[in-house]
Enzyme design. Structure first.
Site: not given
Length: 321
Positions: A13, A74, A105, A127, A129, A131, A173
């Site tokens: 993303g 992708r 990730d 990213t 996020d 994360d 998420r």
């Protein structure tokens, strides 16, 4: 022997600040006398040899732009050993010895696989996020939080006018950092994240008490990983009798001009990645911890879950009473 040629790609993303990171990698490498190539569309471009040489002007006027000029896509083929070997061979035939991968990730896992094929790799945490472990912040996170806070500020105006609650669904998420930081900065009444259990009945009761005491609005920030904003709003309305409305911010959180914090972080990390490759390092993830740049084994990064800042969550809860 020092490397002479590297490539840079973006994967997964998109996030604000990716362009600033690409710019930093390209210009830092050129400054150090390296040849630099850009790979279009991430690992898909590696396999399909969509690679072009870069110069200083190739990355002019992009530091302020969101998204990624290299595009992202992708690539199921890269998940296979044959795909990884093909990608490495395309790099070798151009004399490219190292690759800087900007992404999350999944992108890091790809970088690790590429390192097993003998290509020196560095990962940059791109990213929204936040994360990725072993870095306090990821590129794009600060901008995404700023976008959410700005949206909540606007929602608060109209919610106050109508004496309603607003349920704001944000991205996240598996990691609730966007909800946590935006909720804390916005003075939200409740922050729902995947890492912490919650009781909607207690939240509904507390919000009803607030309205009965004269409060004219309420803000609940929901990370998508705990459920949809629609479901949360419906249950809150049933349990409290209040009128809450839902706003799903969606992909607007990924777009827009990166903040100065994200531009500076991306610039520092991009330059750091190039220096690490020149030192002969490979299979590393670059990050920032307490203001200092660090490099951690990618294999360790992808096998570790990032811990949530419970001190910030508890602070937000104390201040929302």
């Amino acid at each position: 022997m020092s490397i002479k040629s590297i490539a840079v790609l973006t994967s997964g993303g998109d996030s604000q600040g990716m362009n600033a990171a690409v710019r930093a990698v390209v210009r830092s490498a050129l400054y150090r006398g390296l040849e630099v190539y850009a790979v279009q569309r991430g690992y898909y471009g590696l396999i399909h040899d969509d690679i072009r040489k870069m110069d200083l002007r190739s990355v002019g006027d992009i530091i302020q732009r969101g998204g990624t000029i290299l595009q992202t896509a992708r690539c199921e083929e890269f998940r296979t050993l044959e795909g990884q070997q093909k990608a490495a061979e395309n790099l070798r035939k151009r004399g490219i010895e190292g690759v800087v991968v900007i992404g999350g990730d999944g992108s890091y896992q790809g970088a690790y696989k590429l390192s097993l094929q003998g290509i020196k790799t560095m990962g940059l945490p791109g990213t929204i996020d936040n994360d990725i472990p072993f870095t306090d912040y990821t590129i794009g996170f600060d901008t995404a939080v700023s976008i959410v806070v700005d949206a909540i500020n606007k929602l608060r105006d109209t919610m106050t006018s109508h004496e309603r609650s607003s349920v704001v669904e944000v991205m996240g998420r598996h990691c609730g950092d966007i909800a946590l930081y935006a909720g804390l900065a916005s003075g939200a009444e409740a922050i729902l994240v995947p890492e912490v259990d919650f009781d909607l009945n207690k939240i509904a009761t507390r919000m009803k008490d607030h309205f009965n005491a004269g409060k004219k609005h309420g803000i609940i920030v929901v990370a998508e990983g705990v459920g949809t904003g629609e479901d949360i709003s419906k249950k809150l309305n049933e349990q409290s009798g209040l009128d809450s409305r839902v706003t799903v911010l969606g992909h607007i959180q990924r777009g827009g001009t990166p903040t100065h914090n994200d531009r500076i972080l991306a610039s520092r990390l991009g330059d750091f990645a190039v220096s690490q490759l020149l030192e002969g390092k490979s299979g590393k993830a670059c990050g920032i911890i307490e203001g200092k740049l660090v490099a951690t084994d990618i294999e360790k990064v992808v096998n570790t879950k990032k811990a949530m800042r419970m001190d910030l969550f508890e602070l937000a809860m104390r201040l929302s009473q």
